[in-house]
Design a protein around this motif. Structure first.
Motif, mmCIF file in Angstrom:
data_model
loop_
_atom_site.group_PDB
_atom_site.id
_atom_site.type_symbol
_atom_site.label_atom_id
_atom_site.label_comp_id
_atom_site.label_asym_id
_atom_site.label_seq_id
_atom_site.Cartn_x
_atom_site.Cartn_y
_atom_site.Cartn_z
ATOM 1 N N LYS A 1 0.826 -1.212 0.000
ATOM 2 C CA LYS A 1 0.000 0.000 0.000
ATOM 3 C C LYS A 1 0.857 1.258 0.000
ATOM 4 O O LYS A 1 0.637 2.183 -0.798
ATOM 5 C CB LYS A 1 -0.926 -0.007 1.214
ATOM 6 C CG LYS A 1 -1.877 1.176 1.246
ATOM 7 C CD LYS A 1 -2.812 1.087 2.452
ATOM 8 C CE LYS A 1 -3.755 2.288 2.496
ATOM 9 N NZ LYS A 1 -4.669 2.214 3.670
ATOM 10 N N ARG A 2 1.858 1.303 0.883
ATOM 11 C CA ARG A 2 2.708 2.496 0.983
ATOM 12 C C ARG A 2 3.587 2.647 -0.253
ATOM 13 O O ARG A 2 3.795 3.757 -0.752
ATOM 14 C CB ARG A 2 3.566 2.430 2.247
ATOM 15 C CG ARG A 2 2.765 2.505 3.540
ATOM 16 C CD ARG A 2 3.647 2.421 4.748
ATOM 17 N NE ARG A 2 4.486 3.611 4.892
ATOM 18 C CZ ARG A 2 5.475 3.715 5.774
ATOM 19 N NH1 ARG A 2 5.761 2.690 6.572
ATOM 20 N NH2 ARG A 2 6.182 4.828 5.859
ATOM 21 N N CYS A 3 4.105 1.534 -0.744
ATOM 22 C CA CYS A 3 4.951 1.589 -1.944
ATOM 23 C C CYS A 3 4.152 2.101 -3.145
ATOM 24 O O CYS A 3 4.632 2.927 -3.917
ATOM 25 C CB CYS A 3 5.537 0.210 -2.233
ATOM 26 S SG CYS A 3 6.819 0.209 -3.515
ATOM 27 N N MET A 4 2.905 1.636 -3.267
ATOM 28 C CA MET A 4 2.068 2.083 -4.382
ATOM 29 C C MET A 4 1.768 3.575 -4.280
ATOM 30 O O MET A 4 1.687 4.270 -5.301
ATOM 31 C CB MET A 4 0.764 1.287 -4.409
ATOM 32 C CG MET A 4 0.873 -0.065 -5.077
ATOM 33 S SD MET A 4 1.565 0.012 -6.761
ATOM 34 C CE MET A 4 0.438 1.161 -7.560
ATOM 35 N N GLU A 5 1.647 4.075 -3.044
ATOM 36 C CA GLU A 5 1.412 5.508 -2.868
ATOM 37 C C GLU A 5 2.578 6.318 -3.425
ATOM 38 O O GLU A 5 2.377 7.316 -4.123
ATOM 39 C CB GLU A 5 1.218 5.828 -1.388
ATOM 40 C CG GLU A 5 0.973 7.302 -1.111
ATOM 41 C CD GLU A 5 0.828 7.620 0.369
ATOM 42 O OE1 GLU A 5 0.805 8.823 0.718
ATOM 43 O OE2 GLU A 5 0.771 6.674 1.182
ATOM 44 N N TYR A 6 3.818 5.855 -3.147
ATOM 45 C CA TYR A 6 4.995 6.553 -3.664
ATOM 46 C C TYR A 6 5.096 6.415 -5.180
ATOM 47 O O TYR A 6 5.496 7.348 -5.874
ATOM 48 C CB TYR A 6 6.262 6.031 -2.994
ATOM 49 C CG TYR A 6 6.468 6.585 -1.607
ATOM 50 C CD1 TYR A 6 6.814 7.919 -1.410
ATOM 51 C CD2 TYR A 6 6.297 5.782 -0.477
ATOM 52 C CE1 TYR A 6 6.992 8.445 -0.144
ATOM 53 C CE2 TYR A 6 6.473 6.294 0.803
ATOM 54 C CZ TYR A 6 6.822 7.627 0.961
ATOM 55 O OH TYR A 6 6.989 8.138 2.222
ATOM 56 N N ARG B 1 2.640 6.197 -7.263
ATOM 57 C CA ARG B 1 1.663 7.133 -7.854
ATOM 58 C C ARG B 1 2.183 8.568 -7.787
ATOM 59 O O ARG B 1 2.046 9.337 -8.751
ATOM 60 C CB ARG B 1 0.323 7.015 -7.124
ATOM 61 C CG ARG B 1 -0.480 5.777 -7.496
ATOM 62 C CD ARG B 1 -1.904 5.871 -6.982
ATOM 63 N NE ARG B 1 -1.949 5.794 -5.520
ATOM 64 C CZ ARG B 1 -2.075 4.662 -4.827
ATOM 65 N NH1 ARG B 1 -2.171 3.505 -5.479
ATOM 66 N NH2 ARG B 1 -2.132 4.669 -3.519
ATOM 67 N N LEU B 2 2.790 8.932 -6.658
ATOM 68 C CA LEU B 2 3.319 10.287 -6.507
ATOM 69 C C LEU B 2 4.439 10.560 -7.514
ATOM 70 O O LEU B 2 4.474 11.617 -8.157
ATOM 71 C CB LEU B 2 3.846 10.495 -5.086
ATOM 72 C CG LEU B 2 2.787 10.668 -3.987
ATOM 73 C CD1 LEU B 2 3.444 10.589 -2.609
ATOM 74 C CD2 LEU B 2 2.045 11.985 -4.149
ATOM 75 N N LYS C 1 4.664 16.220 0.787
ATOM 76 C CA LYS C 1 3.956 15.927 -0.461
ATOM 77 C C LYS C 1 3.992 17.090 -1.450
ATOM 78 O O LYS C 1 3.874 16.901 -2.661
ATOM 79 C CB LYS C 1 2.512 15.518 -0.161
ATOM 80 C CG LYS C 1 2.416 14.141 0.476
ATOM 81 C CD LYS C 1 1.000 13.624 0.526
ATOM 82 C CE LYS C 1 0.975 12.193 1.065
ATOM 83 N NZ LYS C 1 -0.399 11.626 1.122
#
Length: 318
Positions: free
Chosen positions: A24-29, A31-32, A315
């Motif tokens: 979940k956290r890796c996917m957030e990065y 996407r960013l 962010k």
């Protein structure tokens, strides 16, 4: 390795093992980064400061790497080289030894392996090869140096150095060995160096000499963290409060030294500094990070990496 258009200038963030393993956290990065104009790369620990090695056959790790590749994110494998408490314990004969006998340990508990030991070189390069096979675009060697505070430490330790090489000569040989060994894998090779290496006239006892390293790697990353500079460094009363000026003045020396080498007809590494994205006495937020980036641009440098051990970045910088 020939870089694609998006990766001609590499700009990345460090993702620690916990973040990288968390889908979940890796996917957030991911996407960013994918939606960012400032970033296109990640640095991931393949061998960390404690000597722990990534699980190359782990299904989740392979999925994360595939996702990074799918999103056209440049992948850098960080390999902590000669600071290795785990290897020093498992292979004590490879560790830096005390003159009085036994393994020398930094601060009494942190083990280092002997940079002169070819067994260590082979151990490290085997890990680097596995990283290349896993799909990393670049292998970044960190702690590719000798322990600091050499004026004291060198009186305590004994290296395995039958060829009587200097520290600088040995590290230069190490990088030449690395380039030969990794050439078939078509990955780039980079080196992390102390920030003050850009300006120091000697190797500061750690074996890192700018003119030598910049000629044997593809990219060189000085760790110019303003909070680590003593008061009055670069004639700044409190460097921590002057991120733009610290980066500007430190990189001025690096750019000048590369230019001198180029005028002699020799190639030099791309300069890609590590930037401070963590707080010590002074809080470092988006403004301080962007001030550092402005200093790079003033020298025509368009590559950088952000360091935060917890992988927490404002962010608003994306």
């Amino acid at each position: 390795m020939v870089l694609g258009k998006k990766h001609h200038h590499v700009r990345g963030i460090y993702l620690n093992p916990t973040v990288f393993a968390d889908n979940k956290r890796c996917m957030e990065y991911i996407r960013l980064i994918s939606s960012s104009s400032r970033f296109n790369a990640v640095v991931i620990d393949v061998k960390d400061d404690n000597g722990n090695i990534i699980k190359f056959n782990d299904i989740n790790i392979k999925k994360q790497m595939a996702c990074l590749k799918k999103n056209n994110i440049y992948r850098i494998a960080r390999v902590v080289t000669f600071k290795d408490p785990r290897l020093a314990q498992v292979q004590p004969s490879w560790a830096i030894q005390r003159k009085s006998g036994g393994i020398w340990k930094q601060k009494g508990w942190i083990g280092w392996v002997d940079p002169f030991r070819k067994e260590v070189w082979r151990y490290v390069i085997n890990i680097a090869k596995k990283a290349a096979r896993l799909g990393f675009d670049e292998i970044q060697f960190d702690y590719v140096r000798y322990p600091e505070n050499a004026n004291v430490v060198d009186h305590q330790i004994a290296f395995h150095n039958p060829a009587k090489l200097s520290k600088v000569e040995n590290l230069t040989s190490f990088f030449r060995f690395v380039k030969r060994a990794l050439r078939p894998f078509h990955v780039r090779i980079s080196a992390d160096v102390f920030g003050f290496v850009t300006s120091a006239v000697n190797d500061m006892g750690i074996g890192q000499k700018w003119e030598k390293i910049t000629q044997v790697v593809d990219c060189i990353s000085p760790m110019i963290y303003p909070s680590y500079y003593a008061k009055n460094s670069y004639k700044l009363k409190n460097p921590e409060n002057e991120p733009y000026k610290v980066l500007y003045r430190g990189l001025a020396d690096a750019v000048k030294r590369n230019a001198i080498i180029k005028r002699s007809g020799k190639a030099t590494a791309a300069i890609r500094p590590w930037l401070q994205a963590f707080s010590l006495q002074k809080r470092y937020g988006a403004k301080e990070v962007l001030d550092q980036i402005r200093a790079l641009h003033a020298h025509g440098i368009n590559e950088y990496l952000l360091w935060n051990i917890n992988s927490k970045y404002p962010k608003s910088i994306y």
